[in-house]
Design an enzyme around this catalytic site. Sequence first.
Site, PDB file in Angstrom:
ATOM      1  CG  ASN A   1      -1.702   1.241   1.419  1.00 31.59           C
ATOM      2  OD1 ASN A   1      -1.776   2.067   0.512  1.00 31.59           O
ATOM      3  ND2 ASN A   1      -2.324   1.397   2.589  1.00 31.59           N
TER       4      ASN A   1
ATOM      5  CE  LYS B   1      -0.076   3.361   4.749  1.00 31.27           C
ATOM      6  NZ  LYS B   1      -0.063   3.551   6.199  1.00 31.27           N
TER       7      LYS B   1
ATOM      8  CG  HIS C   1      -5.929   1.825   5.177  1.00 30.51           C
ATOM      9  ND1 HIS C   1      -5.493   2.780   6.067  1.00 30.51           N
ATOM     10  CD2 HIS C   1      -4.895   0.961   5.004  1.00 30.51           C
ATOM     11  CE1 HIS C   1      -4.237   2.507   6.407  1.00 30.51           C
ATOM     12  NE2 HIS C   1      -3.849   1.409   5.777  1.00 30.51           N
TER      13      HIS C   1
ATOM     14  CD  GLU D   1      -3.053   5.489   6.725  1.00 29.75           C
ATOM     15  OE1 GLU D   1      -3.044   5.528   5.483  1.00 29.75           O
ATOM     16  OE2 GLU D   1      -2.113   5.024   7.399  1.00 29.75           O
TER      17      GLU D   1
ATOM     18  CD  GLU E   1      -3.659  -2.643   7.298  1.00 30.69           C
ATOM     19  OE1 GLU E   1      -2.543  -2.881   6.848  1.00 30.69           O
ATOM     20  OE2 GLU E   1      -4.287  -1.603   7.046  1.00 30.69           O
TER      21      GLU E   1
ATOM     22  N   GLY F   1       2.255   2.200  10.809  1.00 30.58           N
ATOM     23  CA  GLY F   1       3.186   3.309  10.659  1.00 30.58           C
ATOM     24  C   GLY F   1       3.854   3.728  11.963  1.00 30.58           C
TER      25      GLY F   1
ATOM     26  CB  SER G   1       5.112  -1.747  11.942  1.00 29.01           C
ATOM     27  OG  SER G   1       4.638  -0.431  12.142  1.00 29.01           O
TER      28      SER G   1
HETATM   29  C1  PEP Z   1      -0.929   0.083   6.177  1.00 28.80           C
HETATM   30  O1  PEP Z   1      -1.196   1.262   6.340  1.00 28.80           O
HETATM   31  O2  PEP Z   1      -1.690  -0.642   5.500  1.00 28.80           O
HETATM   32  C2  PEP Z   1       0.280  -0.428   6.807  1.00 28.80           C
HETATM   33  C3  PEP Z   1       0.333  -1.694   7.095  1.00 28.80           C
HETATM   34  O3  PEP Z   1       1.276   0.479   7.052  1.00 28.80           O
HETATM   35  P1  PEP Z   1       2.705   0.187   7.736  1.00 28.80           P
HETATM   36  O4  PEP Z   1       3.230  -1.088   7.162  1.00 28.80           O
HETATM   37  O5  PEP Z   1       3.537   1.378   7.361  1.00 28.80           O
HETATM   38  O6  PEP Z   1       2.449   0.080   9.197  1.00 28.80           O
END
Ligand code: PEP
Length: 253
Positions: free
Chosen positions: A6, A8, A92, A94, A164, A170, A210
Site C-alpha cells: 500500500n 498510500k 483502511h 486512515e 491491521e 506506521g 509495521s
Molecule cells: C498500512 O497502512 O496498511 C500499513 C500496514 O502500514 P505500515 O506497514 O507502514 O504500518
Amino acid sequence: MLIAGNWKMNTNVAAATKLAADVVNRVGDQERVGVGVCPPSVSLLAVGSVLRGSSVRLGAQNMHHADHGAFTGEVAASMLRSVGCTYVILGHSERRQYFFETDEAVGAKVRQALSHNLVPIVCVGERLEERRGGSERSIVRGQLYGALEGATISVPDRLVVAYEPVWAIGTGETATPDQAQDMHAFIRELLASRFGPATAAGIQILYGGSMKAANARALLGQNDVDGGLIGGASLSGESFAAIVAAANDSQGA
Ligand code: PEP
C-alpha cells in the site's frame, strides 16, 4: 500467501513506475507468493503497464460505491477495472479516521467492488484504547460484518481481509505473532459463520502494521496469517522483496 504493498499518498508517476519496475525485477517472475502493489490512483495506468506480463497484480487504495455520476474527485469500480486493477483496498483505518468512512460506507463499497469483479482487501482493526479496554474482538467483528453486509462470497479468492491493528500502522509497533494469530483465527471463525467453513478456510487474511523483513517470518509463520499488507516497507523494492522472500520461506516450511 499474498503480499500487497500500500503505497498510500507517496510517489509521483515517475517514482511509481520506477518502484513498480524494481518490484517486477525482484519478484515479478515467481508465482508461489501472490504479490500486489497499490499505487496512488493517478499512477494506476502507468504502473499497470509496467506490471504487464509479470505476476505482480495491480490494486487501488479506495473507490466510490456508485457506478458513475456527480461525485467530484472520486473513482468508480469500472474505472479501476479499465486500468487493470485486480484489488482494491477498502476500509483502511486512515480512510475511517481522516475521511470518516463508516462500516456501512465500507459495506457499500465492498458490494460494488464484488459486482465489478474487483477483489476487495477489506481492512479491519482496533485502536490502542480499544485493545487496552479489551474490546478488540467486538470492534473487529462489527467492522467485518459491516463491511460484508449483503455480500455473497462463494469462491474464497473473491475476498481478502486485512487485520491491521491501528496502533501498529506506521508506528514501528507490531502485533506479536500470537496476537496476530489469535485475531486471525477469530476473523476466520467470523468468516465461517458468514460464508461456511470451506469458503472461510480459503479466504486470505493478511496482517498489516509495521511488517518488515525482520518480523515478517514470525508473523507469516502463523497458521492463520496468509500474507501481509505492507505500508512503509513497500516503498523500497528491496525491503518489499525481502518480505516476499519471507513469505516464500514460510510457505515452504
Ligand atoms: C498500512 O497502512 O496498511 C500499513 C500496514 O502500514 P505500515 O506497514 O507502514 O504500518
